[in-house]
Design a protein around this motif. Structure first.
Motif, PDB file in Angstrom:
ATOM      1  N   ARG A 112     -13.689  16.777   7.632  1.00 26.03           N
ATOM      2  CA  ARG A 112     -13.521  16.201   6.294  1.00 26.03           C
ATOM      3  C   ARG A 112     -12.277  15.315   6.165  1.00 26.03           C
ATOM      4  NH1 ARG A 112     -18.238  17.314   3.696  1.00 26.03           N
ATOM      5  NH2 ARG A 112     -18.725  19.516   3.862  1.00 26.03           N
ATOM      6  N   MET A 113     -11.572  15.076   7.252  1.00 23.20           N
ATOM      7  CA  MET A 113     -10.309  14.357   7.186  1.00 23.20           C
ATOM      8  C   MET A 113     -10.459  12.972   6.566  1.00 23.20           C
ATOM      9  SD  MET A 113      -7.129  14.602   7.512  1.00 23.20           S
ATOM     10  CE  MET A 113      -6.869  16.067   8.446  1.00 23.20           C
ATOM     11  N   ALA A 114     -11.526  12.274   6.854  1.00 22.51           N
ATOM     12  CA  ALA A 114     -11.727  10.938   6.280  1.00 22.51           C
ATOM     13  C   ALA A 114     -11.858  11.009   4.757  1.00 22.51           C
ATOM     14  CB  ALA A 114     -12.966  10.285   6.886  1.00 22.51           C
ATOM     15  N   ASP A 115     -12.422  12.089   4.249  1.00 25.05           N
ATOM     16  CA  ASP A 115     -12.553  12.260   2.804  1.00 25.05           C
ATOM     17  C   ASP A 115     -11.248  12.748   2.164  1.00 25.05           C
ATOM     18  OD1 ASP A 115     -15.227  11.590   3.104  1.00 25.05           O
ATOM     19  OD2 ASP A 115     -15.861  13.686   3.275  1.00 25.05           O
ATOM     20  N   ILE A 116     -10.542  13.596   2.884  1.00 23.84           N
ATOM     21  CA  ILE A 116      -9.347  14.233   2.341  1.00 23.84           C
ATOM     22  C   ILE A 116      -8.125  13.325   2.405  1.00 23.84           C
ATOM     23  CG2 ILE A 116      -7.724  16.138   2.763  1.00 23.84           C
ATOM     24  CD1 ILE A 116     -10.104  17.782   3.753  1.00 23.84           C
ATOM     25  N   LEU A 117      -7.997  12.555   3.470  1.00 20.52           N
ATOM     26  CA  LEU A 117      -6.759  11.825   3.751  1.00 20.52           C
ATOM     27  C   LEU A 117      -6.298  10.859   2.662  1.00 20.52           C
ATOM     28  CD1 LEU A 117      -4.616  11.785   5.887  1.00 20.52           C
ATOM     29  CD2 LEU A 117      -5.820   9.939   7.014  1.00 20.52           C
ATOM     30  N   PRO A 118      -7.175  10.019   2.073  1.00 15.27           N
ATOM     31  CA  PRO A 118      -6.657   9.106   1.044  1.00 15.27           C
ATOM     32  C   PRO A 118      -6.042   9.826  -0.158  1.00 15.27           C
ATOM     33  CG  PRO A 118      -8.829   8.400   1.753  1.00 15.27           C
ATOM     34  CD  PRO A 118      -8.577   9.736   2.369  1.00 15.27           C
ATOM     35  N   ALA A 119      -6.726  10.837  -0.647  1.00 16.18           N
ATOM     36  CA  ALA A 119      -6.199  11.574  -1.802  1.00 16.18           C
ATOM     37  C   ALA A 119      -4.937  12.348  -1.426  1.00 16.18           C
ATOM     38  CB  ALA A 119      -7.261  12.521  -2.352  1.00 16.18           C
ATOM     39  N   LEU A 120      -4.918  12.916  -0.235  1.00 12.08           N
ATOM     40  CA  LEU A 120      -3.734  13.639   0.223  1.00 12.08           C
ATOM     41  C   LEU A 120      -2.543  12.700   0.358  1.00 12.08           C
ATOM     42  CD1 LEU A 120      -2.407  16.233   1.276  1.00 12.08           C
ATOM     43  CD2 LEU A 120      -3.229  15.607   3.559  1.00 12.08           C
ATOM     44  N   ALA A 121      -2.759  11.516   0.884  1.00 11.12           N
ATOM     45  CA  ALA A 121      -1.666  10.548   1.052  1.00 11.12           C
ATOM     46  C   ALA A 121      -1.119  10.101  -0.296  1.00 11.12           C
ATOM     47  CB  ALA A 121      -2.146   9.353   1.871  1.00 11.12           C
ATOM     48  N   VAL A 122      -2.005   9.749  -1.216  1.00 14.98           N
ATOM     49  CA  VAL A 122      -1.562   9.302  -2.541  1.00 14.98           C
ATOM     50  C   VAL A 122      -0.834  10.434  -3.268  1.00 14.98           C
ATOM     51  CG1 VAL A 122      -2.378   8.605  -4.828  1.00 14.98           C
ATOM     52  CG2 VAL A 122      -3.287   7.500  -2.791  1.00 14.98           C
ATOM     53  N   GLY A 123      -1.423  11.602  -3.280  1.00 11.59           N
ATOM     54  CA  GLY A 123      -0.794  12.741  -3.951  1.00 11.59           C
ATOM     55  C   GLY A 123       0.532  13.128  -3.321  1.00 11.59           C
ATOM     56  N   SER A 124       0.618  13.064  -2.006  1.00 16.09           N
ATOM     57  CA  SER A 124       1.856  13.429  -1.325  1.00 16.09           C
ATOM     58  C   SER A 124       2.977  12.446  -1.624  1.00 16.09           C
ATOM     59  CB  SER A 124       1.628  13.513   0.184  1.00 16.09           C
ATOM     60  OG  SER A 124       0.754  14.570   0.481  1.00 16.09           O
ATOM     61  N   VAL A 125       2.684  11.162  -1.619  1.00 17.93           N
ATOM     62  CA  VAL A 125       3.721  10.166  -1.914  1.00 17.93           C
ATOM     63  C   VAL A 125       4.194  10.306  -3.359  1.00 17.93           C
ATOM     64  CG1 VAL A 125       4.151   7.682  -2.166  1.00 17.93           C
ATOM     65  CG2 VAL A 125       3.022   8.548  -0.121  1.00 17.93           C
ATOM     66  N   ILE A 126       3.256  10.497  -4.286  1.00 20.93           N
ATOM     67  CA  ILE A 126       3.639  10.655  -5.693  1.00 20.93           C
ATOM     68  C   ILE A 126       4.468  11.924  -5.871  1.00 20.93           C
ATOM     69  CG2 ILE A 126       2.754  11.069  -8.025  1.00 20.93           C
ATOM     70  CD1 ILE A 126       2.464   8.162  -7.019  1.00 20.93           C
ATOM     71  N   MET A 127       4.031  13.031  -5.301  1.00 25.23           N
ATOM     72  CA  MET A 127       4.766  14.287  -5.442  1.00 25.23           C
ATOM     73  C   MET A 127       6.113  14.227  -4.726  1.00 25.23           C
ATOM     74  SD  MET A 127       3.134  16.053  -7.521  1.00 25.23           S
ATOM     75  CE  MET A 127       4.067  17.548  -7.410  1.00 25.23           C
ATOM     76  N   ALA A 128       6.186  13.490  -3.617  1.00 23.29           N
ATOM     77  CA  ALA A 128       7.460  13.325  -2.920  1.00 23.29           C
ATOM     78  C   ALA A 128       8.449  12.561  -3.797  1.00 23.29           C
ATOM     79  CB  ALA A 128       7.248  12.596  -1.595  1.00 23.29           C
ATOM     80  N   CYS A 129       7.986  11.517  -4.450  1.00 20.99           N
ATOM     81  CA  CYS A 129       8.864  10.755  -5.350  1.00 20.99           C
ATOM     82  C   CYS A 129       9.305  11.596  -6.542  1.00 20.99           C
ATOM     83  CB  CYS A 129       8.158   9.484  -5.826  1.00 20.99           C
ATOM     84  SG  CYS A 129       7.903   8.261  -4.537  1.00 20.99           S
ATOM     85  N   VAL A 130       8.391  12.341  -7.121  1.00 21.45           N
ATOM     86  CA  VAL A 130       8.720  13.197  -8.267  1.00 21.45           C
ATOM     87  C   VAL A 130       9.704  14.289  -7.850  1.00 21.45           C
ATOM     88  CG1 VAL A 130       7.758  14.914  -9.866  1.00 21.45           C
ATOM     89  CG2 VAL A 130       6.610  12.720  -9.543  1.00 21.45           C
ATOM     90  N   ALA A 131       9.452  14.935  -6.704  1.00 21.36           N
ATOM     91  CA  ALA A 131      10.352  15.998  -6.232  1.00 21.36           C
ATOM     92  C   ALA A 131      11.733  15.437  -5.921  1.00 21.36           C
ATOM     93  CB  ALA A 131       9.760  16.676  -4.998  1.00 21.36           C
ATOM     94  N   ALA A 132      11.797  14.265  -5.310  1.00 19.35           N
ATOM     95  CA  ALA A 132      13.085  13.649  -4.983  1.00 19.35           C
ATOM     96  C   ALA A 132      13.865  13.324  -6.255  1.00 19.35           C
ATOM     97  CB  ALA A 132      12.870  12.394  -4.146  1.00 19.35           C
TER      98      ALA A 132
END
Length: 180
Positions: free
Chosen positions: A124-144
């Protein structure tokens, strides 16, 4: 933040320079600005460390060290904060990042099977990766950003509290001297 408490748990730069495995980084660890404990350096170290921790990439510690070097903030704190995403917390944090990504992208989250396995994730990586990348970058910015602001506020509160205590001690000492 109590500077003495942080200094108690931080390694000394000389002990790191003597380590054989870290000799390649001797030039980087020799920079004194990477070991300073000031409000700015600690707050920025929290930003760098939390940002690196929220990204689902290998070598998060190397990214945090490089970020600390670029931002001239506290190196040990930046690298140590990456361990917020340890093997126990990583699945929960990255799943949360994935859910944030699906919400932001307006897509449907993939249903997890009854027995989650690495094979299912790989398929499922092809399905999961775009949402995981977007969510991770947004959450990384918010956490920082939140980490930086919270450390600066906590540091300021601690300094004002110590000033008030010092002021009260001096006032009591003057009053005791006047009574004698």
């Amino acid at each position: 933040m109590p500077r003495r408490l942080l200094q108690r748990y931080m390694p000394h730069p000389d002990t790191l320079r003597r380590q054989r495995s870290l000799r390649l980084l001797a030039g980087m660890t020799g920079d004194p600005s990477l070991w300073v404990l000031s409000r700015r350096s600690v707050a920025n170290a929290f930003s760098v460390g939390l940002f690196s921790a929220m990204l689902p990439i290998p070598c998060q510690m190397a990214l945090a060290a490089f970020g600390a070097w670029l931002a001239r903030c506290n190196l040990p704190l930046s690298v140590g904060l990456v361990w917020i995403t340890n093997p126990l917390t990583m699945p929960l944090i990255f799943y949360g990042n994935y859910r944030v990504g699906t919400w932001l992208m307006g897509t449907q989250a993939s249903e997890a099977p009854a027995h989650l396995s690495t094979r299912w994730v790989a398929e499922r990586m092809a399905d999961i990766l775009p949402a995981l990348a977007v969510g991770s970058v947004i959450m990384a910015c918010v956490a920082a950003l939140l980490g930086n602001v919270m450390i600066r506020l906590a540091w300021r509160w601690q300094v004002s509290r110590s000033w008030k205590r010092r002021h009260l001690r001096r006032r009591r000492a003057r009053r005791d001297e006047a009574d004698e």
